[in-house]
Write a protein that holds these residues in place. Sequence first.
Motif, PDB file in Angstrom:
ATOM      1  N   LEU A  78       0.794  -1.225   0.000  1.00 14.32           N
ATOM      2  CA  LEU A  78       0.000   0.000   0.000  1.00 14.32           C
ATOM      3  C   LEU A  78       0.830   1.280   0.000  1.00 14.32           C
ATOM      4  CD1 LEU A  78      -2.980  -0.844   2.368  1.00 14.32           C
ATOM      5  CD2 LEU A  78      -2.838  -0.963  -0.107  1.00 14.32           C
ATOM      6  N   TYR A  79       1.976   1.276   0.642  1.00 13.90           N
ATOM      7  CA  TYR A  79       2.763   2.509   0.720  1.00 13.90           C
ATOM      8  C   TYR A  79       3.181   3.028  -0.658  1.00 13.90           C
ATOM      9  CZ  TYR A  79       6.285   5.901   1.968  1.00 13.90           C
ATOM     10  OH  TYR A  79       7.013   7.047   2.061  1.00 13.90           O
ATOM     11  N   PRO A  80       3.809   2.206  -1.512  1.00 13.65           N
ATOM     12  CA  PRO A  80       4.188   2.751  -2.822  1.00 13.65           C
ATOM     13  C   PRO A  80       2.983   3.093  -3.703  1.00 13.65           C
ATOM     14  CG  PRO A  80       4.878   0.460  -2.627  1.00 13.65           C
ATOM     15  CD  PRO A  80       4.323   0.865  -1.307  1.00 13.65           C
ATOM     16  N   ILE A  81       1.919   2.326  -3.588  1.00 11.35           N
ATOM     17  CA  ILE A  81       0.722   2.654  -4.371  1.00 11.35           C
ATOM     18  C   ILE A  81       0.156   4.000  -3.925  1.00 11.35           C
ATOM     19  CG2 ILE A  81      -1.652   1.957  -4.873  1.00 11.35           C
ATOM     20  CD1 ILE A  81      -0.703  -0.938  -4.730  1.00 11.35           C
ATOM     21  N   GLY A  82       0.124   4.232  -2.625  1.00 12.92           N
ATOM     22  CA  GLY A  82      -0.342   5.526  -2.118  1.00 12.92           C
ATOM     23  C   GLY A  82       0.524   6.680  -2.578  1.00 12.92           C
ATOM     24  N   ARG A  83       1.835   6.474  -2.614  1.00  8.33           N
ATOM     25  CA  ARG A  83       2.747   7.524  -3.091  1.00  8.33           C
ATOM     26  C   ARG A  83       2.512   7.832  -4.566  1.00  8.33           C
ATOM     27  NH1 ARG A  83       7.172  10.011  -0.458  1.00  8.33           N
ATOM     28  NH2 ARG A  83       8.136   9.796  -2.465  1.00  8.33           N
ATOM     29  N   ILE A  84       2.316   6.794  -5.364  1.00  9.70           N
ATOM     30  CA  ILE A  84       2.061   7.001  -6.792  1.00  9.70           C
ATOM     31  C   ILE A  84       0.754   7.760  -6.989  1.00  9.70           C
ATOM     32  CG2 ILE A  84       1.478   5.809  -8.945  1.00  9.70           C
ATOM     33  CD1 ILE A  84       3.469   3.604  -8.005  1.00  9.70           C
ATOM     34  N   LEU A  85      -0.277   7.359  -6.251  1.00  8.44           N
ATOM     35  CA  LEU A  85      -1.573   8.031  -6.387  1.00  8.44           C
ATOM     36  C   LEU A  85      -1.492   9.496  -5.960  1.00  8.44           C
ATOM     37  CD1 LEU A  85      -3.976   5.232  -5.139  1.00  8.44           C
ATOM     38  CD2 LEU A  85      -3.732   6.089  -7.462  1.00  8.44           C
TER      39      LEU A  85
ATOM     40  N   SER B 118      -6.117  10.891  -4.035  1.00  9.48           N
ATOM     41  CA  SER B 118      -5.940  10.594  -2.624  1.00  9.48           C
ATOM     42  C   SER B 118      -5.234   9.258  -2.454  1.00  9.48           C
ATOM     43  CB  SER B 118      -7.300  10.537  -1.923  1.00  9.48           C
ATOM     44  OG  SER B 118      -7.145  10.065  -0.603  1.00  9.48           O
ATOM     45  N   PRO B 119      -4.218   9.199  -1.582  1.00 10.09           N
ATOM     46  CA  PRO B 119      -3.539   7.927  -1.354  1.00 10.09           C
ATOM     47  C   PRO B 119      -4.422   6.874  -0.685  1.00 10.09           C
ATOM     48  CG  PRO B 119      -2.508   9.694  -0.082  1.00 10.09           C
ATOM     49  CD  PRO B 119      -3.587  10.303  -0.898  1.00 10.09           C
ATOM     50  N   LEU B 120      -5.554   7.288  -0.133  1.00 10.75           N
ATOM     51  CA  LEU B 120      -6.466   6.331   0.492  1.00 10.75           C
ATOM     52  C   LEU B 120      -7.085   5.376  -0.531  1.00 10.75           C
ATOM     53  CD1 LEU B 120      -8.222   8.633   3.083  1.00 10.75           C
ATOM     54  CD2 LEU B 120      -6.422   6.961   3.482  1.00 10.75           C
ATOM     55  N   TRP B 121      -7.070   5.750  -1.806  1.00  4.58           N
ATOM     56  CA  TRP B 121      -7.573   4.862  -2.847  1.00  4.58           C
ATOM     57  C   TRP B 121      -6.734   3.596  -2.957  1.00  4.58           C
ATOM     58  CZ3 TRP B 121     -12.169   5.094  -5.003  1.00  4.58           C
ATOM     59  CH2 TRP B 121     -12.844   6.307  -5.017  1.00  4.58           C
ATOM     60  N   SER B 122      -5.529   3.605  -2.393  1.00  4.82           N
ATOM     61  CA  SER B 122      -4.661   2.423  -2.474  1.00  4.82           C
ATOM     62  C   SER B 122      -5.238   1.239  -1.706  1.00  4.82           C
ATOM     63  CB  SER B 122      -3.263   2.762  -1.952  1.00  4.82           C
ATOM     64  OG  SER B 122      -3.307   3.091  -0.580  1.00  4.82           O
TER      65      SER B 122
ATOM     66  N   LEU C 127      -8.276  -5.019  -9.957  1.00  2.28           N
ATOM     67  CA  LEU C 127      -8.132  -5.059 -11.412  1.00  2.28           C
ATOM     68  C   LEU C 127      -9.003  -4.011 -12.101  1.00  2.28           C
ATOM     69  CD1 LEU C 127      -8.124  -8.918 -11.924  1.00  2.28           C
ATOM     70  CD2 LEU C 127      -6.174  -7.362 -11.946  1.00  2.28           C
ATOM     71  N   ILE C 128     -10.212  -3.862 -11.615  1.00  2.00           N
ATOM     72  CA  ILE C 128     -11.105  -2.832 -12.173  1.00  2.00           C
ATOM     73  C   ILE C 128     -10.513  -1.448 -11.932  1.00  2.00           C
ATOM     74  CG2 ILE C 128     -13.388  -1.779 -11.959  1.00  2.00           C
ATOM     75  CD1 ILE C 128     -14.423  -4.630 -11.238  1.00  2.00           C
ATOM     76  N   GLY C 129     -10.006  -1.219 -10.724  1.00  2.00           N
ATOM     77  CA  GLY C 129      -9.397   0.077 -10.402  1.00  2.00           C
ATOM     78  C   GLY C 129      -8.182   0.382 -11.259  1.00  2.00           C
ATOM     79  N   LEU C 130      -7.384  -0.631 -11.551  1.00  2.00           N
ATOM     80  CA  LEU C 130      -6.216  -0.444 -12.403  1.00  2.00           C
ATOM     81  C   LEU C 130      -6.617  -0.017 -13.802  1.00  2.00           C
ATOM     82  CD1 LEU C 130      -3.145  -0.687 -12.697  1.00  2.00           C
ATOM     83  CD2 LEU C 130      -3.515  -3.066 -13.334  1.00  2.00           C
ATOM     84  N   TRP C 131      -7.635  -0.664 -14.353  1.00  2.00           N
ATOM     85  CA  TRP C 131      -8.099  -0.300 -15.693  1.00  2.00           C
ATOM     86  C   TRP C 131      -8.735   1.092 -15.713  1.00  2.00           C
ATOM     87  CZ3 TRP C 131      -7.423  -2.455 -20.405  1.00  2.00           C
ATOM     88  CH2 TRP C 131      -6.777  -3.684 -20.431  1.00  2.00           C
ATOM     89  N   VAL C 132      -9.504   1.422 -14.687  1.00  2.00           N
ATOM     90  CA  VAL C 132     -10.112   2.762 -14.614  1.00  2.00           C
ATOM     91  C   VAL C 132      -9.011   3.816 -14.514  1.00  2.00           C
ATOM     92  CG1 VAL C 132     -11.502   4.287 -13.159  1.00  2.00           C
ATOM     93  CG2 VAL C 132     -12.300   1.981 -13.664  1.00  2.00           C
ATOM     94  N   LEU C 133      -8.015   3.564 -13.691  1.00  2.00           N
ATOM     95  CA  LEU C 133      -6.905   4.504 -13.527  1.00  2.00           C
ATOM     96  C   LEU C 133      -6.109   4.668 -14.815  1.00  2.00           C
ATOM     97  CD1 LEU C 133      -5.292   6.272 -11.553  1.00  2.00           C
ATOM     98  CD2 LEU C 133      -3.912   4.258 -11.050  1.00  2.00           C
ATOM     99  N   ALA C 134      -5.932   3.591 -15.553  1.00  2.00           N
ATOM    100  CA  ALA C 134      -5.151   3.643 -16.788  1.00  2.00           C
ATOM    101  C   ALA C 134      -5.798   4.521 -17.850  1.00  2.00           C
ATOM    102  CB  ALA C 134      -4.958   2.228 -17.327  1.00  2.00           C
ATOM    103  N   PHE C 135      -7.114   4.557 -17.888  1.00  2.00           N
ATOM    104  CA  PHE C 135      -7.801   5.306 -18.938  1.00  2.00           C
ATOM    105  C   PHE C 135      -8.450   6.593 -18.458  1.00  2.00           C
ATOM    106  CE2 PHE C 135      -7.578   0.974 -20.579  1.00  2.00           C
ATOM    107  CZ  PHE C 135      -6.994   1.225 -21.808  1.00  2.00           C
ATOM    108  N   ALA C 136      -8.294   6.932 -17.187  1.00  2.41           N
ATOM    109  CA  ALA C 136      -8.895   8.156 -16.649  1.00  2.41           C
ATOM    110  C   ALA C 136      -7.983   9.355 -16.889  1.00  2.41           C
ATOM    111  CB  ALA C 136      -9.140   7.995 -15.151  1.00  2.41           C
TER     112      ALA C 136
END
Length: 78
Positions: free
Chosen positions: A27-34, A40-44, A54-63
Motif C-alpha cells: 500500500l505505501y508505494p501505491i499511495g505515493r504514486i496516487l 488521494s492515497p487512500l484509494w490504495s 483489477l477494475i481500479g487499475l483499468w479505470v486509472l489507466a484510462f482516466a
Amino acid sequence: MTRDWIDMTGYGLGHWAVFAVMIAVLLYPIGRILSRIGLSPLWSVLAVIPVVNLIGLWVLAFADWPGRGGAAGRQKGA
C-alpha cells in the motif's frame, strides 16, 4: 496418530504479522504514486480487494489524471 492437523486449523499471530507487513509494503508505494498523480492515497486500499483492484487499475489507466490537467493539459503540452 499425530495431531499435526490441529496446529493448522487457524491463523496465528505470526501469520497476521506477515500479512500486515505485506499489506504495508504493497500500500505505501501505491499511495505515493496516487498522491503524485493528484489522487488521494487512500484509494490504495482498493488494491487489496480481489477483482476490485483489477477494475481500479483499468479505470486509472484510462482516466484523466487530476495532476496532469486532463485531456486539455495533454493537448497544450504536446
